[in-house]
Design an enzyme around this catalytic site. Sequence first.
Site, mmCIF file in Angstrom:
data_model
loop_
_atom_site.group_PDB
_atom_site.id
_atom_site.type_symbol
_atom_site.label_atom_id
_atom_site.label_comp_id
_atom_site.label_asym_id
_atom_site.label_seq_id
_atom_site.Cartn_x
_atom_site.Cartn_y
_atom_site.Cartn_z
ATOM 1 N N GLY A 55 0.780 -1.239 0.000
ATOM 2 C CA GLY A 55 0.000 0.000 0.000
ATOM 3 C C GLY A 55 0.801 1.273 0.000
ATOM 4 O O GLY A 55 0.230 2.347 0.161
ATOM 5 N N VAL A 56 2.137 1.193 -0.168
ATOM 6 C CA VAL A 56 2.930 2.428 -0.125
ATOM 7 C C VAL A 56 3.118 3.028 -1.513
ATOM 8 O O VAL A 56 3.787 4.050 -1.664
ATOM 9 C CB VAL A 56 4.299 2.196 0.552
ATOM 10 C CG1 VAL A 56 4.131 1.832 1.999
ATOM 11 C CG2 VAL A 56 5.098 1.122 -0.184
ATOM 12 N N THR A 112 3.640 -0.074 -7.060
ATOM 13 C CA THR A 112 3.150 -0.332 -8.423
ATOM 14 C C THR A 112 2.797 0.958 -9.139
ATOM 15 O O THR A 112 3.168 1.165 -10.303
ATOM 16 C CB THR A 112 1.919 -1.257 -8.368
ATOM 17 O OG1 THR A 112 2.281 -2.471 -7.716
ATOM 18 C CG2 THR A 112 1.427 -1.576 -9.773
ATOM 19 N N LYS A 124 10.213 1.493 12.556
ATOM 20 C CA LYS A 124 9.973 1.375 13.990
ATOM 21 C C LYS A 124 9.764 2.741 14.620
ATOM 22 O O LYS A 124 8.901 2.921 15.499
ATOM 23 C CB LYS A 124 11.147 0.656 14.660
ATOM 24 C CG LYS A 124 11.266 -0.821 14.250
ATOM 25 C CD LYS A 124 12.507 -1.473 14.829
ATOM 26 C CE LYS A 124 12.608 -2.940 14.439
ATOM 27 N NZ LYS A 124 13.800 -3.597 14.948
ATOM 28 N N SER A 168 15.411 -8.407 17.452
ATOM 29 C CA SER A 168 15.448 -7.028 17.947
ATOM 30 C C SER A 168 14.626 -6.817 19.220
ATOM 31 O O SER A 168 14.601 -5.712 19.766
ATOM 32 C CB SER A 168 14.971 -6.056 16.854
ATOM 33 O OG SER A 168 13.647 -6.341 16.485
#
Length: 774
Positions: free
Chosen positions: A357-358, A361, A720, A677
């Site tokens: 969704g960023v 495409t 993060k 992490s």
Amino acid sequence: MSENQHKTVPLLPLRGMIVFPTMVLHLDVGRDRSVKALEKAMVEGEEVFLTTQQEVATDEPDEDDIYEIGTVAKVNQMLKLPNGTIRVLVEGLQRGKIDHYVEYDDHAEVELTMIGERQEPTVEEQAIMRNVLEQFEQYIQMSKKITQETFASVSDIVEPGRLADIITSHLPLKIVQKQEILETLPVEDRLRRILDVLTNEKEVLGLEKKIGQEVKKSMEKTQKEYYLREQMKAIQKELGEREGKESEVEELREKVRQAEMPDNIEEKALKELKRYERMPASSAESSVIRNYIEWLVQIPWTDETEDVLDIHRSEKILDEDHHGLEKVKERVLEYLAVQQLTNRLKGPILCLTGPPGVGKTSLARSVARSLNRNFVRMSLGGVRDEAEIRGHRRTYVGSMPGRIVQGMYKAGTVNPVFLLDEIDKMAHDFRGDPSSALLEVLDPEQNNTFSDHFIEEPYDLSKVMFITTANNISQIPAPLQDRMEMIHIPGYTEVEKMEIAKGYLLPKQIKEHGLSKGKIQVKDEAVLKVIRHYTREAGVRSLERQMAMICRKAAKMIVSGDKKRVIVTENTVEDLLGKPQYRYGKAETQDQVGAATGLAYTSAGGDTLTIEVSVSPGKGKLTLTGKLGDVMKESAQAAFSYIRSKSDELNIDPSFNEDNDIHIHVPEGAIPKDGPSAGITMATALISALTGRPVKREVGMTGEITLRGRVLPIGGLKEKAMSAHRAGLTHIIMPKENEKDLEDIPKSVRDGLTFIAVSHLDEVLKHALTGERS
């Protein structure tokens, strides 16, 4: 005339014909020596010796060029024609044999022995004559080339020799055969020979008749088919359809010529077209060959779009379509700049990685628009067959090229922007490994001769600009990663989401739902509430769905007549979307003992992770829950071992592991979690639970821990940090070696957070725990 009489007469050689005794016919004489021989004959007795040349082409025959047996004939009439030729009427008298050949300047004469014949037939000759006449009558009936009047005149002949000669003159024999009969002197032998000839000719005529009937039937069938085909062509022409296979082949040939293929490809196409032309239409291979030729014609070989090398225009287009994403835009502009300076650059292989969704495409589509290139997209999700990439071999009906060549056909040019979507979702099984097949496609040093199993000839992909997308690069094979330039697209900040919603998503949904700005207005505070309380994602897909829902609700209100204009405010969002799905600001409202907030990096971006520890009397059992992966379990074990080794310094009872059961839990237990992490987060939560010191509620932390308490670097700091900012945290504890990654974090996020770089767990505890026991 008595037998064996000798005489000398002028010689008249004949070309292509034989004169028998008793025959009367016209001859055209044109050669000078022959004319002189005729003139001499008219002066000395009106007789000439007619014999045939062995070779028709000889113009000046001598003694060796003529047969020695011929016919003495009388010249009854002579007429000079206007063209200089003399036409004479001759009558055959008797056979003669040349004894001596005399050559003069203007003509030739021969000394002859005249060959006489008996007039009365013997009984045997009479029997043979009847048989010959019977066979001749049957021959006339079959051939229909000789009239019945001719047979009537022949049947009255009583001399056997004359009968043989006249019948021979009417038969369609070669000159050599007629000469052999002329030279057959015994009459009985001559009659028998003619009888054999007639029998043979009757058989030939019978076969001719049979063949003629078969040919007639075949011709009738052929003519019928021809007529029907012509009718079909006329009907097809009226309907605008093609006129059979011939016009189809010609049409394909013209397409091959116009396709501007390389010479070797065109030669192969024309060769296959010849095979197709000779092959029956019902053949299965015929459709395979035709399909192959059509693919060769349709694939672009030379057509290409001209790049618009205007950096400012391209930058404007990229900014219009996408907010942020500076790194990717910078890389595209660098490509344009280099191409403008060199006029040629092999297509780079860019890999856009990041959460769903960023805009990976849609960014590739914008790159194509900025370059003025055609765009084609190919999804690799779930592809597990090598033939999907390389095509199927031409061994069966239905074979076709791979999706790379199919994509080039859709693009129509040799230099499109080719998007290979979801490259990390490929798999492999017994049908092959498609990721290995992509190695050739995505290697600029090899893809100028890409091999497709169907096309069979090398295809040039070097001008294509390949862009790939992936969510998780760890699932891409290392050799394939090595061929691509990785560009990471992080999730969007709250500020960026706000700009994207206002500038892109909301106008798009308003238009798609048949609304206008005059019918609906969405306030900024309403958009912000949707972002904070109805979505939790790195991208904007969920945000777009919420915008679409608002537009649907507004459309229903307007159509039903409830409202003419809908204004969406912060207070009316809940009426449209329902109760908030997420609690904005996930940070604890007060400091907690045994609960620390960790920062996680997932395929959907960053997220916060609360790690809880409870200590209860027991026998030293360590329990880990929350669907943790092996690496995360090992981090908990490492933190536990570190605490045991440092119990004195931490003011913890050294026998805590013998008298207590420790339970570490990570909420949202249905979601798998793994990674190193969370090491310092687990250690902090454990120490908090064992010492009773609360963990500061505003602190989030990330870092890998060793048995000696060292804090090792991690990945995904940007994602993060953004998740911490979204959750309402103000301080982030991070490994000191990750300080170099701070510049990648957007300024709006950096300004709202305090980053604490640490290299040892002691520093973590100093900043994470409060000084007093609760």
